[in-house]
Structure formats: structure tokens, C-alpha cells
Design an enzyme around this catalytic site. Sequence first.
Site, PDB file in Angstrom:
ATOM      1  N   ASP A  53     -60.263  -5.864 -27.408  1.00  0.00           N
ATOM      2  CA  ASP A  53     -60.508  -6.634 -26.181  1.00  0.00           C
ATOM      3  C   ASP A  53     -59.774  -6.009 -24.995  1.00  0.00           C
ATOM      4  O   ASP A  53     -58.598  -6.265 -24.751  1.00  0.00           O
ATOM      5  CB  ASP A  53     -60.054  -8.081 -26.398  1.00  0.00           C
ATOM      6  CG  ASP A  53     -60.399  -8.954 -25.205  1.00  0.00           C
ATOM      7  OD1 ASP A  53     -60.700  -8.412 -24.114  1.00  0.00           O
ATOM      8  OD2 ASP A  53     -60.363 -10.187 -25.358  1.00  0.00           O
ATOM      9  N   GLY A  54     -60.528  -5.202 -24.252  1.00  0.00           N
ATOM     10  CA  GLY A  54     -59.924  -4.426 -23.183  1.00  0.00           C
ATOM     11  C   GLY A  54     -59.446  -5.255 -22.012  1.00  0.00           C
ATOM     12  O   GLY A  54     -58.519  -4.854 -21.296  1.00  0.00           O
ATOM     13  N   THR A 101     -64.916   1.452 -29.329  1.00  0.00           N
ATOM     14  CA  THR A 101     -64.572   2.589 -28.486  1.00  0.00           C
ATOM     15  C   THR A 101     -64.139   3.717 -29.392  1.00  0.00           C
ATOM     16  O   THR A 101     -63.458   3.470 -30.390  1.00  0.00           O
ATOM     17  CB  THR A 101     -63.369   2.221 -27.577  1.00  0.00           C
ATOM     18  OG1 THR A 101     -63.759   1.182 -26.691  1.00  0.00           O
ATOM     19  CG2 THR A 101     -62.868   3.410 -26.779  1.00  0.00           C
TER      20      THR A 101
HETATM   21  N1  ASP Z   1     -61.818  -1.715 -25.458  1.00  0.00           N
HETATM   22  C1  ASP Z   1     -63.226  -1.691 -25.159  1.00  0.00           C
HETATM   23  C2  ASP Z   1     -63.482  -2.454 -23.896  1.00  0.00           C
HETATM   24  O1  ASP Z   1     -62.931  -3.522 -23.717  1.00  0.00           O
HETATM   25  C3  ASP Z   1     -64.071  -2.241 -26.257  1.00  0.00           C
HETATM   26  C4  ASP Z   1     -63.612  -1.900 -27.649  1.00  0.00           C
HETATM   27  O2  ASP Z   1     -62.878  -0.965 -27.858  1.00  0.00           O
HETATM   28  O3  ASP Z   1     -63.972  -2.611 -28.583  1.00  0.00           O
HETATM   29  O4  ASP Z   1     -64.260  -1.995 -23.095  1.00  0.00           O
END
Ligand code: ASP
Length: 349
Positions: free
Chosen positions: A259-260, A206
Amino acid sequence: MSNGAVLQSLVFGITVISGASATLPIVANTWPWPQATDAGWKALISSSDSNTAVLDAIQAGCTKCEEDQCDGTVGFGGSPDENGETTLDALIMDGTTLNMGAVGALRRVKNAIGVARLVLDNTEHSMLVGELATEFAVQNGFKEESLATNHSTSMWENWKSKQCQPNYHINCIPDPTTSCGPYHPANLQSNSKNKTGNIRPDNHDTIGMIAIDNNGKTAAGTSTNGLNHKIPGRVGDSPIPGAGAYTDDDVGAAVATGDGDVMMRLLPTYQLVENMRQGMSPEDAARDALNRILKRYSTFEGALIGVNIKGEVGAACTGFENFSFCVRTAKSTNTIIHSIPCVKLDKPK
Ligand code: ASP
């Protein structure tokens, strides 16, 4: 690529960085995407409206990443869901008013951060999602187009040909670790929601961006296409305030990647900002916020950046090999990419 002036230390198994910068104005973002930092910086220093310059910086920086697709994990043509469709999440937050605009699972519109800005500026709401967010965007002049590319289509076909592995289903039949769906609930009594092994360096990322101007006005934002092969409809942490990003002019700002599905449960960017409010340095604040997650989810993968209102930067990461992030200030003529090693964790098979 790392800056020689950067201090690194390993504390409690999490790598932290301190003293990367202590100056305003500043733009900082996750991952080695300096083109986004530069676009944000340019908007920040050239904006004609000092009330919106930091928001303009976040919008310009994240838009650049959406157009360039950064490493394929922001914008169109990446992270196809189980149906092969790319959907986008984005957030923009104003640290002066604490107003925000966000979109979740946005379909068929490339400029997710632009739609989030529209939600911020032109509505009293905070978040719009899915098909109806698309309708709102199109009514307001955004172009509707497919977000698929040859690349995302072949990623999806490849995933289908491997029996839809990996995927995010648990406690169902047919066995999701060996078969494609459709799935139905099964009473398997497993507690595998706590496993985070499906998050790997190559299947997510992200852009999270922070901007602070000379007067201490702050903004933060995110844009992402989420997780590869996510279940259609899934929204991650990125558009959720306190999870993907948070900012408050009284204190500073924070952004997250990782890991969102876990981060939205523990709100690490809110925690980081609140830690700074209690007097912690950005690096201590980041470390504490990640430690709180690791206590509950020991295999968690993620990284945080915090910038306080003095322009001091701190970052912490866990679960990746390395975490790189970009910082631009007037101290140098270009963006500096900082790279820090993260602690290695044993992933469940
Ligand atoms: N945080 C993002 C999500 O879970 C993915 C990431 O930032 O790696 O959609």
C-alpha cells in the site's frame, strides 16, 4: 518453489526470512518474476562498464517486467485508472552517489524505468511527472503509444458496471461506496483515510529490484502501474526514494511493495537501510520497518526486502497470504524463488 535452505520464523506477527543468501554479486526482486531477475543478472555480469553495471541490471530487470507485464501489475495494459488509462511509476537509484531518476504517472510510454534512467543520467533533477514527463521521454526518442489493451479496457468496463467499486474516494457525495462520481466534498467527519481495505492481492504489485556487484556497488529500483482504479494523477510510493526503494553503498539496499499511499508516509525502505546501518540484520531491519507501519496502520499490507553489503538477504511481509521473492547469485545456476507466509489480518469491510 521455496528453497529448502531458507530459514523462516514468525516474530511479532511478521514473517521474516534470513540467510537466503550471503554472497556477491547478487540480484533480488519482489514477487515470483524470475525472468526479471535473470535479465538483471545477465546485465550485471555482462556489463562492460563496472561503474554502471548495477544500474544496468536494475534497468534490464525492470524493463523485462514492463515488457512481460509480469502479473499485469507492471507496465502497460494493467491497473487502469478511473478514466481507463494505465499510467506508470518508476525509480532507479545509485547507491554510490545517492543520485536517482524517477517518473510518476507517466503517460503513453511503456518503458518507465528507461525514462527514469534518462532522468538519472541526463538531468540534474530527480523526478518528472505526468504529461510533461511524457514530453521529455518523447523528445529523447521514446515511442508514444497507448498503454491500454483489451484486458485493461475490459477491467475498466467491468469496474464501471459495478458502480465504480471499489474506489479511493472518501468524505464526499454521492456516496463513493455505492456510486460512481463525479464526487464533491462532504463534511462527513469520517476518519476513513486510515482504512487500507481497498488494497487486495489482486489489485496491485510492483517490481522492486536490488543489485550489488562484486565491488559492493549497489543500485535499487522499482516499476509499477500502481493501484487498480486509482484516481487519475495518483502517484504511489514506488518512485519515491525511501518509500519504494532506497540504497546506499555504505550499508545496502531495500525495496518495497504494498500500500503505497501508506508507505510514502513512513518511508520503510529508508528505515530498513538505516536500521542496517545501526547494525541490524536485514531481516530484523525489515521487521522493524514494518512494525513501525503496523503501529499506525494495523491493516497495512506490504512486504520489504533488504540486502546488506555482504549480500545477506532479509524479507518481511504482512497482510498477504504469502510473499514470494527472487534471488540470484553465482551460488546457483538459476534464480531461486523464496516464498514466505505472512500474518493474516482482519480487513475492514
Ligand atoms: N506500492 C504500489 C503502489 O502503491 C503497489 C504495490 O506495490 O502493490 O503503487
